[in-house]
Design a protein around this motif. Structure first.
Motif, mmCIF file in Angstrom:
data_model
loop_
_atom_site.group_PDB
_atom_site.id
_atom_site.type_symbol
_atom_site.label_atom_id
_atom_site.label_comp_id
_atom_site.label_asym_id
_atom_site.label_seq_id
_atom_site.Cartn_x
_atom_site.Cartn_y
_atom_site.Cartn_z
ATOM 1 N N PRO A 1 0.851 -1.192 0.000
ATOM 2 C CA PRO A 1 0.000 0.000 0.000
ATOM 3 C C PRO A 1 0.885 1.239 0.000
ATOM 4 O O PRO A 1 1.975 1.236 0.584
ATOM 5 N N VAL A 2 0.453 2.307 -0.661
ATOM 6 C CA VAL A 2 1.305 3.477 -0.816
ATOM 7 C C VAL A 2 1.656 4.100 0.528
ATOM 8 O O VAL A 2 2.739 4.658 0.709
ATOM 9 N N SER A 3 0.738 3.995 1.514
ATOM 10 C CA SER A 3 1.045 4.550 2.829
ATOM 11 C C SER A 3 2.175 3.774 3.494
ATOM 12 O O SER A 3 3.115 4.351 4.058
ATOM 13 N N THR A 4 2.108 2.428 3.429
ATOM 14 C CA THR A 4 3.172 1.600 3.987
ATOM 15 C C THR A 4 4.481 1.810 3.230
ATOM 16 O O THR A 4 5.557 1.902 3.825
ATOM 17 N N PHE A 5 4.385 1.901 1.913
ATOM 18 C CA PHE A 5 5.564 2.139 1.082
ATOM 19 C C PHE A 5 6.277 3.423 1.504
ATOM 20 O O PHE A 5 7.501 3.464 1.653
ATOM 21 N N ALA A 6 5.503 4.497 1.709
ATOM 22 C CA ALA A 6 6.092 5.789 2.083
ATOM 23 C C ALA A 6 6.779 5.711 3.439
ATOM 24 O O ALA A 6 7.857 6.284 3.645
ATOM 25 N N LEU A 7 6.182 4.980 4.365
ATOM 26 C CA LEU A 7 6.757 4.882 5.703
ATOM 27 C C LEU A 7 8.051 4.066 5.694
ATOM 28 O O LEU A 7 9.034 4.440 6.326
ATOM 29 N N VAL A 8 8.048 2.942 4.985
ATOM 30 C CA VAL A 8 9.260 2.119 4.923
ATOM 31 C C VAL A 8 10.366 2.856 4.172
ATOM 32 O O VAL A 8 11.545 2.781 4.539
ATOM 33 N N ALA A 9 10.001 3.601 3.133
ATOM 34 C CA ALA A 9 10.989 4.350 2.355
ATOM 35 C C ALA A 9 11.680 5.420 3.185
ATOM 36 O O ALA A 9 12.768 5.886 2.826
ATOM 37 N N ALA A 10 11.076 5.808 4.305
ATOM 38 C CA ALA A 10 11.695 6.811 5.175
ATOM 39 C C ALA A 10 12.999 6.313 5.779
ATOM 40 O O ALA A 10 13.807 7.119 6.264
ATOM 41 N N LEU B 1 14.097 5.145 13.044
ATOM 42 C CA LEU B 1 13.575 4.849 11.712
ATOM 43 C C LEU B 1 13.657 3.353 11.413
ATOM 44 O O LEU B 1 12.765 2.792 10.768
ATOM 45 N N THR B 2 14.714 2.706 11.860
ATOM 46 C CA THR B 2 14.842 1.260 11.655
ATOM 47 C C THR B 2 13.739 0.505 12.396
ATOM 48 O O THR B 2 13.103 -0.405 11.845
ATOM 49 N N PHE B 3 13.495 0.879 13.644
ATOM 50 C CA PHE B 3 12.417 0.240 14.407
ATOM 51 C C PHE B 3 11.054 0.530 13.783
ATOM 52 O O PHE B 3 10.157 -0.321 13.821
ATOM 53 N N SER B 4 10.896 1.719 13.219
ATOM 54 C CA SER B 4 9.637 2.063 12.568
ATOM 55 C C SER B 4 9.359 1.128 11.400
ATOM 56 O O SER B 4 8.246 0.608 11.238
ATOM 57 N N ALA B 5 10.397 0.892 10.579
ATOM 58 C CA ALA B 5 10.238 -0.014 9.443
ATOM 59 C C ALA B 5 10.013 -1.448 9.905
ATOM 60 O O ALA B 5 9.186 -2.181 9.348
ATOM 61 N N ALA B 6 10.745 -1.863 10.951
ATOM 62 C CA ALA B 6 10.574 -3.225 11.474
ATOM 63 C C ALA B 6 9.163 -3.429 12.017
ATOM 64 O O ALA B 6 8.575 -4.500 11.855
ATOM 65 N N LEU B 7 8.616 -2.405 12.654
ATOM 66 C CA LEU B 7 7.261 -2.500 13.191
ATOM 67 C C LEU B 7 6.244 -2.721 12.076
ATOM 68 O O LEU B 7 5.304 -3.512 12.218
ATOM 69 N N ALA C 1 4.058 3.675 13.748
ATOM 70 C CA ALA C 1 5.255 3.684 12.915
ATOM 71 C C ALA C 1 5.473 5.065 12.305
ATOM 72 O O ALA C 1 6.618 5.538 12.199
ATOM 73 N N MET C 2 4.384 5.729 11.904
ATOM 74 C CA MET C 2 4.502 7.063 11.332
ATOM 75 C C MET C 2 5.030 8.053 12.370
ATOM 76 O O MET C 2 5.914 8.870 12.079
ATOM 77 N N LEU C 3 4.507 7.966 13.601
ATOM 78 C CA LEU C 3 4.972 8.855 14.665
ATOM 79 C C LEU C 3 6.443 8.613 14.978
ATOM 80 O O LEU C 3 7.204 9.560 15.225
ATOM 81 N N MET C 4 6.860 7.337 14.977
ATOM 82 C CA MET C 4 8.266 7.028 15.227
ATOM 83 C C MET C 4 9.151 7.595 14.119
ATOM 84 O O MET C 4 10.239 8.133 14.384
ATOM 85 N N ALA C 5 8.680 7.488 12.867
ATOM 86 C CA ALA C 5 9.457 8.010 11.747
ATOM 87 C C ALA C 5 9.573 9.533 11.823
ATOM 88 O O ALA C 5 10.618 10.105 11.530
ATOM 89 N N VAL C 6 8.479 10.191 12.207
ATOM 90 C CA VAL C 6 8.514 11.648 12.368
ATOM 91 C C VAL C 6 9.484 12.030 13.487
ATOM 92 O O VAL C 6 10.236 13.011 13.371
ATOM 93 N N TRP C 7 9.491 11.253 14.574
ATOM 94 C CA TRP C 7 10.424 11.517 15.656
ATOM 95 C C TRP C 7 11.872 11.364 15.184
ATOM 96 O O TRP C 7 12.753 12.164 15.546
ATOM 97 N N GLY C 8 12.127 10.350 14.374
ATOM 98 C CA GLY C 8 13.468 10.186 13.817
ATOM 99 C C GLY C 8 13.867 11.371 12.955
ATOM 100 O O GLY C 8 15.007 11.833 12.988
ATOM 101 N N PHE C 9 12.910 11.887 12.176
ATOM 102 C CA PHE C 9 13.168 13.059 11.346
ATOM 103 C C PHE C 9 13.477 14.284 12.213
ATOM 104 O O PHE C 9 14.414 15.038 11.952
ATOM 105 N N LEU C 10 12.695 14.489 13.274
ATOM 106 C CA LEU C 10 12.895 15.646 14.142
ATOM 107 C C LEU C 10 14.243 15.581 14.857
ATOM 108 O O LEU C 10 14.852 16.625 15.139
ATOM 109 N N SER C 11 14.725 14.378 15.144
ATOM 110 C CA SER C 11 16.040 14.239 15.766
ATOM 111 C C SER C 11 17.122 14.819 14.873
ATOM 112 O O SER C 11 18.023 15.534 15.340
ATOM 113 N N TYR C 12 17.021 14.514 13.571
ATOM 114 C CA TYR C 12 18.022 15.081 12.665
ATOM 115 C C TYR C 12 17.853 16.587 12.511
ATOM 116 O O TYR C 12 18.841 17.332 12.454
ATOM 117 N N VAL C 13 16.612 17.056 12.433
ATOM 118 C CA VAL C 13 16.383 18.496 12.303
ATOM 119 C C VAL C 13 17.015 19.248 13.468
ATOM 120 O O VAL C 13 17.648 20.298 13.295
#
Length: 343
Positions: free
Chosen positions: A94-103, A132-138, A296-308
């Motif tokens: 699904p495109v939503s899952t694809f986008a999250l894993v691609a993060a 981000l790794t845990f987000s994809a694994a989840l 998983a989306m919230l975890m990915a956003v948190w990973g993004f904010l860490s880099y920001v």
């Protein structure tokens, strides 16, 4: 200009991923045709190249063709392979899952930037990689809760998951190689050179896709696929053209961010689209936003904010260093003047 490039990257990436899913949802089935749309819009860059002034500042540096041709071919083949993996993955997920894993490409890019571009690997960046790794694994563990995966043949969801991770790793490598190419070989960062590198690498990727299209025999099914496409041939062509144009806009904006800032910054900007694609996918395609996917989306956003936040700290540190250096120069000048007066 950086803000403009970021806006183009965000809008283009969101539109391109949604149109790519629309192609499959409306009856498209050719993996090689979908792969071709990821780089097939490269001839459009020739128009921009002709309209760009040839004698802009810094354009005097001309690397020899003996260096650039292998770079174009090597990067083009990598891009073509990456595009093929993304095309398969987008059909199986699904495109939503694809986008999250691609993060996860942000995590991979943190590693490649550290190894190739000498990017500092701090605790915050490490946190981004882990989260981000845990987000994809989840998402991988919770695939059974995704209702759209039940329509796929057994094993296809797992294959799509693995392909997305692999494509993300290759994409991160390509971004870092682009950055080192401009630093070590091109040695100039004009818009004209950005267009030139982007155009030739994508032309090589397109040639590889065309060869795959004919070698696989999928070109014979294109007329039938076009005729059976939902709402007719015009929508088929419009979907492919729109996808190709969107991906070229994404590529140019991303490469401009690489030359202006860094490959990691360009990748982080693309990750900002993470919350956008799943939301639009739920509205347009009826993807289910399950609890696992939301976490998983919230975890990915948190990973993004860490880099920001790390980027913010680096910016403040650089500004402080410049101010300190300026103060040292002023003090040295004053000390020199006082010594002259004393003498």
């Amino acid at each position: 200009m950086v803000m403009l490039d970021m806006l183009v990257l965000l809008c283009g990436q969101t539109i391109a991923q949604l149109l790519g899913r629309l192609y499959y949802n409306s009856g498209g089935n050719s993996k090689w045709m979908a792969t071709l749309t990821l780089s097939g819009g490269s001839p459009l860059l020739a128009i921009l190249l002709l309209l760009t002034p040839p004698h802009s500042a810094g354009a005097g540096t001309q690397p020899p063709a003996s260096k650039m041709v292998p770079i174009y071919v090597g990067l083009g083949i990598l891009i073509g392979l990456d595009n093929l993996m993304y095309s398969y993955a987008l059909q199986y997920l699904p495109v939503s899952t694809f986008a999250l894993v691609a993060a996860t490409q942000l995590g991979f890019n943190s590693i490649t930037s550290h190894l190739i571009n000498k990017q500092r690997f701090t605790a915050l960046i490490a946190n981004s990689v882990v989260v981000l790794t845990f987000s994809a694994a989840l998402l991988g563990v919770g695939s059974s809760s995704d209702g759209t995966s039940s329509n796929l043949p057994h094993g296809k969801y797992t294959l799509g998951f693995i392909l997305t991770l692999s494509a993300s790793a290759v994409f991160a490598l390509v971004l870092s190689l682009f950055e080192v190419t401009f630093e070590k070989v091109v040695r100039t960062r004009t818009f004209r050179w950005v267009l030139r590198v982007q155009m030739w690498t994508n032309i090589v990727a397109s040639m590889a896709s065309v060869c795959g299209l004919f070698a696989s025999g999928e070109w014979r099914t294109i007329p039938e696929e076009m005729a059976a496409f939902k709402d007719g041939r015009a929508r088929y062509v419009a979907t492919l053209v729109g996808t190709a144009v969107s991906w070229q806009a994404v590529s140019v904006a991303s490469l401009r961010l690489i030359t202006r800032v860094s490959s990691l910054f360009a990748n982080v900007t693309g990750t900002v689209a993470l919350p956008l694609v799943p939301v639009f996918a739920v509205v347009l395609f009826g993807d289910k936003m399950s609890g696992i996917k939301a976490v998983a989306m919230l975890m990915a956003v948190w990973g993004f904010l860490s880099y920001v936040y790390q980027h913010y700290l680096d910016g403040r540190r650089a500004a402080t260093t410049k101010e300190g250096a300026a103060e040292c120069r002023v003090c040295a000048a004053r000390a020199g003047g006082e010594a002259v007066l004393h003498a």
